[in-house]
Design a protein around this motif. Sequence first.
Motif, PDB file in Angstrom:
ATOM      1  N   ALA A  51       0.851  -1.187   0.000  1.00 20.81           N
ATOM      2  CA  ALA A  51       0.000   0.000   0.000  1.00 20.81           C
ATOM      3  C   ALA A  51       0.884   1.234   0.000  1.00 20.81           C
ATOM      4  O   ALA A  51       1.968   1.241   0.605  1.00 20.81           O
ATOM      5  N   ASP A  52       0.457   2.278  -0.673  1.00 18.66           N
ATOM      6  CA  ASP A  52       1.230   3.516  -0.733  1.00 18.66           C
ATOM      7  C   ASP A  52       1.537   4.015   0.679  1.00 18.66           C
ATOM      8  O   ASP A  52       0.661   4.069   1.548  1.00 18.66           O
ATOM      9  N   GLY A  53       2.813   4.347   0.909  1.00 25.21           N
ATOM     10  CA  GLY A  53       3.228   4.904   2.184  1.00 25.21           C
ATOM     11  C   GLY A  53       3.593   3.889   3.246  1.00 25.21           C
ATOM     12  O   GLY A  53       4.008   4.262   4.349  1.00 25.21           O
ATOM     13  N   ASP A  54       3.443   2.587   2.944  1.00 28.97           N
ATOM     14  CA  ASP A  54       3.768   1.549   3.928  1.00 28.97           C
ATOM     15  C   ASP A  54       4.724   0.552   3.283  1.00 28.97           C
ATOM     16  O   ASP A  54       4.353  -0.144   2.333  1.00 28.97           O
ATOM     17  N   PRO A  55       5.982   0.480   3.765  1.00 31.52           N
ATOM     18  CA  PRO A  55       6.947  -0.413   3.131  1.00 31.52           C
ATOM     19  C   PRO A  55       6.749  -1.886   3.456  1.00 31.52           C
ATOM     20  O   PRO A  55       7.367  -2.750   2.835  1.00 31.52           O
ATOM     21  N   VAL A  56       5.892  -2.187   4.449  1.00 28.72           N
ATOM     22  CA  VAL A  56       5.672  -3.579   4.849  1.00 28.72           C
ATOM     23  C   VAL A  56       4.425  -4.106   4.139  1.00 28.72           C
ATOM     24  O   VAL A  56       3.336  -3.548   4.291  1.00 28.72           O
ATOM     25  N   ASP A  74     -13.375 -11.414  -3.494  1.00 27.54           N
ATOM     26  CA  ASP A  74     -13.733 -10.065  -3.067  1.00 27.54           C
ATOM     27  C   ASP A  74     -12.514  -9.154  -3.002  1.00 27.54           C
ATOM     28  O   ASP A  74     -12.546  -8.003  -3.457  1.00 27.54           O
ATOM     29  N   LEU A  75     -11.417  -9.653  -2.409  1.00 27.74           N
ATOM     30  CA  LEU A  75     -10.192  -8.860  -2.335  1.00 27.74           C
ATOM     31  C   LEU A  75      -9.709  -8.473  -3.727  1.00 27.74           C
ATOM     32  O   LEU A  75      -9.356  -7.319  -3.986  1.00 27.74           O
ATOM     33  N   ALA A  76      -9.664  -9.450  -4.628  1.00 32.22           N
ATOM     34  CA  ALA A  76      -9.152  -9.212  -5.970  1.00 32.22           C
ATOM     35  C   ALA A  76      -9.981  -8.168  -6.700  1.00 32.22           C
ATOM     36  O   ALA A  76      -9.465  -7.423  -7.543  1.00 32.22           O
ATOM     37  N   ARG A  77     -11.259  -8.090  -6.374  1.00 28.85           N
ATOM     38  CA  ARG A  77     -12.149  -7.157  -7.070  1.00 28.85           C
ATOM     39  C   ARG A  77     -11.933  -5.713  -6.645  1.00 28.85           C
ATOM     40  O   ARG A  77     -12.085  -4.797  -7.466  1.00 28.85           O
ATOM     41  N   VAL A  78     -11.523  -5.482  -5.392  1.00 34.26           N
ATOM     42  CA  VAL A  78     -11.521  -4.109  -4.878  1.00 34.26           C
ATOM     43  C   VAL A  78     -10.157  -3.569  -4.482  1.00 34.26           C
ATOM     44  O   VAL A  78      -9.971  -2.349  -4.413  1.00 34.26           O
ATOM     45  N   VAL A  79      -9.173  -4.427  -4.194  1.00 32.22           N
ATOM     46  CA  VAL A  79      -7.881  -3.958  -3.678  1.00 32.22           C
ATOM     47  C   VAL A  79      -6.964  -3.591  -4.839  1.00 32.22           C
ATOM     48  O   VAL A  79      -6.769  -4.371  -5.777  1.00 32.22           O
ATOM     49  N   GLY A  80      -6.389  -2.399  -4.769  1.00 32.71           N
ATOM     50  CA  GLY A  80      -5.432  -1.948  -5.775  1.00 32.71           C
ATOM     51  C   GLY A  80      -4.038  -1.849  -5.196  1.00 32.71           C
ATOM     52  O   GLY A  80      -3.854  -1.676  -3.990  1.00 32.71           O
ATOM     53  N   THR A  81      -3.017  -1.955  -6.071  1.00 34.62           N
ATOM     54  CA  THR A  81      -1.628  -1.883  -5.620  1.00 34.62           C
ATOM     55  C   THR A  81      -0.720  -1.518  -6.776  1.00 34.62           C
ATOM     56  O   THR A  81      -1.080  -1.702  -7.945  1.00 34.62           O
TER      57      THR A  81
END
Length: 263
Positions: A51-56, A74-81
């Motif tokens: 996630a932006d701003g988090d190196p872990v 569900d995760l695959a549908r909404v989570v971006g990276t």
Amino acid sequence: MCRHLAYLGDEERLGTLLVQPEHSLYRQSWAPRRQRHGTVNADGFGVGWYADGDPVPARYRRTGPVWGDQSFADLARVVGTRALLAAVRDATVAGADGEAAAAPFAAGPWLFSHNGAVTGWPGALAPLVSGLPPAELLSLEARCDSAFVWALVLHRLHAGDTEGQALADTVVEVAEAAPGSRLNLLLTDGRTITATAWGDTLWYLIEPGRRVLVASEPHDDDPLWREVPDRTLLTANRTDVLLTPLKDMSDDKASAQHKEPRT
């Protein structure tokens, strides 16, 4: 065997990278096109993303086939990276580790996966155990060959090795102790991708400045995909891909390196 994929680039949904392509990693769990060992990768799966701003990185891992997991859908549908590493697993031998044995393994900023198998596991690698401190051995997430290979890599990273040197030295060390092993390793810190081709297929696709993918096999028929020669170290960022023959890692590295031209 397994199939895995790493991505760096413009933000995309997990599903766009892992599910939607015609020959996606999701589909490779039951219908890989270039897998040389095994046929179905249904013994577990996982994805790690930044996630932006988090190196872990965050991780989502499960035992069993990816196609049966509604939460992953569900995760695959909404989570971006902008960076991820994902894998589907075909266990080399039966074990009780379940989710703990599913890649990606993680520590600090790193995500790691192993596509392959160590011959003669575990006895063949017994001589390498003495090179790891007891605390690191006791901290292994799982008791499979991939988890032990990750411990060897992580020990070198913590000692100050670069990602490329850590992977290269680990592959050579394990191959010498267990000849015939297949050691396609994949590592990312969210900014770079490092991988080895040793005994199985590895491909990459780069659109400089936009995206780079490194995978066991192409997930679509884009003509930009290129195969990595066997026994090669790959290092990549969003701009460049560098290929170095592993057999030359101890020789003059400058003369061994081949840099892919920008397009």
